[in-house]
Design an enzyme around this catalytic site. Structure first.
Site, short mmCIF file in Angstrom:
data_model
loop_
_atom_site.label_atom_id
_atom_site.label_comp_id
_atom_site.label_asym_id
_atom_site.label_seq_id
_atom_site.Cartn_x
_atom_site.Cartn_y
_atom_site.Cartn_z
N TYR A 1 4.95 5.32 10.92
CA TYR A 1 5.33 3.92 11.07
C TYR A 1 6.12 3.34 9.90
O TYR A 1 6.45 2.15 9.90
CB TYR A 1 4.09 3.05 11.33
CG TYR A 1 2.95 3.23 10.34
CD1 TYR A 1 2.95 2.55 9.12
CD2 TYR A 1 1.89 4.08 10.62
CE1 TYR A 1 1.91 2.71 8.22
CE2 TYR A 1 0.83 4.24 9.73
CZ TYR A 1 0.86 3.56 8.53
OH TYR A 1 -0.17 3.71 7.63
N HIS B 1 -3.20 4.38 4.98
CA HIS B 1 -4.36 3.49 5.07
C HIS B 1 -5.60 4.17 4.48
O HIS B 1 -6.32 3.59 3.68
CB HIS B 1 -4.60 3.11 6.53
CG HIS B 1 -5.83 2.31 6.76
ND1 HIS B 1 -5.97 1.01 6.30
CD2 HIS B 1 -6.98 2.62 7.40
CE1 HIS B 1 -7.16 0.56 6.65
NE2 HIS B 1 -7.80 1.51 7.31
N ARG C 1 0.85 -1.18 0.00
CA ARG C 1 0.00 0.00 0.00
C ARG C 1 0.88 1.24 0.00
O ARG C 1 1.47 1.61 1.02
CB ARG C 1 -0.88 -0.03 1.25
CG ARG C 1 -2.02 0.96 1.29
CD ARG C 1 -2.54 1.10 2.71
NE ARG C 1 -1.61 1.87 3.53
CZ ARG C 1 -1.38 1.66 4.83
NH1 ARG C 1 -2.00 0.68 5.46
NH2 ARG C 1 -0.52 2.42 5.50
#
Length: 384
Positions: A289, A280, A276
């Site tokens: 992260y 998100h 990805r």
């Protein structure tokens, strides 16, 4: 509990690593450099037009998805879950479906929706808040987006059981069902229960796991000890591990799994190993992260770049064709944007529509009351 409170022997570094592209089971037909790779069990044989068509699907899907992010940043959508980087997983699997097959999506399947020929405005209207999601899912065989993680896996399992009970499987022209989910969904009870039901009842269901490496911010290593395709074996369900950035391999593997299902040979789980590239959703800050080096690693595996290289090397497409597709993608984006901006707020009665095949009397009464109340607000009479 934070990592500092765990015994050293149970830190993430000591856990078995998730699946990687070095595993012998990994199915790949197109390398990141755009070179064909032979596989003993899977191959693909399409016409030149079909090969070119996959490129068109990939590019247009990416551009339409990018417009979703742009619209949200401009305040025109409430949220947008980008699929950037996952185009090959969605187009390859989406084009492997047949007209009689039924799809249960998660909430990121814009590419699959494109392949099914369903008007994409429904996805944009949903995230704009002008569409409540209800539509004739029986007619288009593409169910509503499922925001609750993994809930769609149980819906798909039940539907697939019904397909088998109806006798719609057992031949090459049988009906198959495919449910899309991410790696994060495999940690949910619904997903595991769906595998139990599908396995025990030999349902014609394909679990298509887009392993994009993150359940929001949680890496694979923090979600499971074994990758999804290996975990499927514990439920008696065959698992296949495929390069999710390779549109040809994804097509071949998914087509085989769907054919097995329609012949009555039971469920399968396809793990499409992808990435990805965007957060998100547009409400997420992925810099918390992951770093730029990780993104650079996956940019080198871009699904569209590798496929374009292969088409050009095989003489299947030239610069003029690529430019033509870019032009068409731009036209699609402008047309979609104009339609999104023209969307109007829904009538209050619409929340009751397309929920039941036949509206129960109680719901009909509620609908009438809601309509009356809305009218009272508009004319100032207020019926409360």
């Amino acid at each position: 509990m934070g990592d500092t409170q765990r015994p050293a022997k149970k830190t993430a570094k000591s856990r078995p690593k998730p699946a990687s592209t070095n595993e012998p089971q990994f199915v790949q037909l197109l390398s990141p450099e755009g070179q064909r790779v032979k596989h003993p069990d899977y191959d693909i044989d399409l016409s030149d037009d079909e090969f070119r068509g996959l490129y068109r699907d990939l590019v247009i899907t990416r551009e339409l998805d990018a417009q979703g992010t742009a619209l949200q940043r401009q305040g025109q959508l409430g949220l947008w879950p980008s699929l950037l980087g996952q185009e090959a997983a969605q187009i390859g699997s989406g084009r492997a479906l047949r007209a009689q097959d039924t799809v249960f999506p998660a909430y990121r399947e814009l590419g699959v929706q494109w392949c099914r020929g369903i008007d994409l405005i429904s996805a944009f209207a949903l995230f704009r808040g002008t569409d409540l999601g209800g539509r004739d899912t029986v007619a288009d065989r593409f169910n509503m987006y499922a925001i609750v993680i993994a809930s769609q896996t149980l819906h798909a399992a039940g539907y697939a059981m019904g397909v088998a009970m109806d006798g719609a499987v057992g031949t090459d022209d049988g009906e198959a069902v495919m449910v899309y989910h991410g790696d994060g969904a495999t940690s949910e009870g619904d997903f595991n229960e769906a595998l139990v039901w599908a396995g025990v009842f030999n349902s014609p269901l394909v679990f298509f796991c887009q392993n994009n490496q993150y359940a929001i911010s949680e890496t694979n290593a923090r979600q499971f000890r074994l990758p999804p395709y290996r975990r499927a074996e514990g439920f008696g369900v065959p698992g296949i591990f495929v390069d999710g950035n390779d549109v040809l391999a994804t097509y071949a593997v998914t087509r085989d799994a769907l054919d097995r299902a329609r012949r009555g040979e039971g469920p399968s789980l396809v793990e499409a190993y992808t990435y990805r590239m965007q957060p998100h959703t547009t409400s997420d800050d992925a810099t918390r992260y992951r770093d730029e080096a990780e993104l650079d690693f996956w940019r080198a595996k871009d699904p569209i770049v590798r496929y374009r290289r292969w088409l050009a090397a095989e003489g299947l497409a030239d610069e003029a064709y690529f430019a033509e597709i870019d032009t068409e993608a731009g036209e699609q984006v402008r047309a979609l944007r104009a339609r999104v901006m023209a969307l109007t707020d829904p009538e209050v009665s619409e929340m009751f529509d397309n929920v039941y095949a036949e509206m129960p009397p109680g719901i009909a009464a509620q609908r009438a009351e809601a309509v009356d109340f809305q009218a009272s607000l508009e004319d100032g009479s207020d019926v409360r």
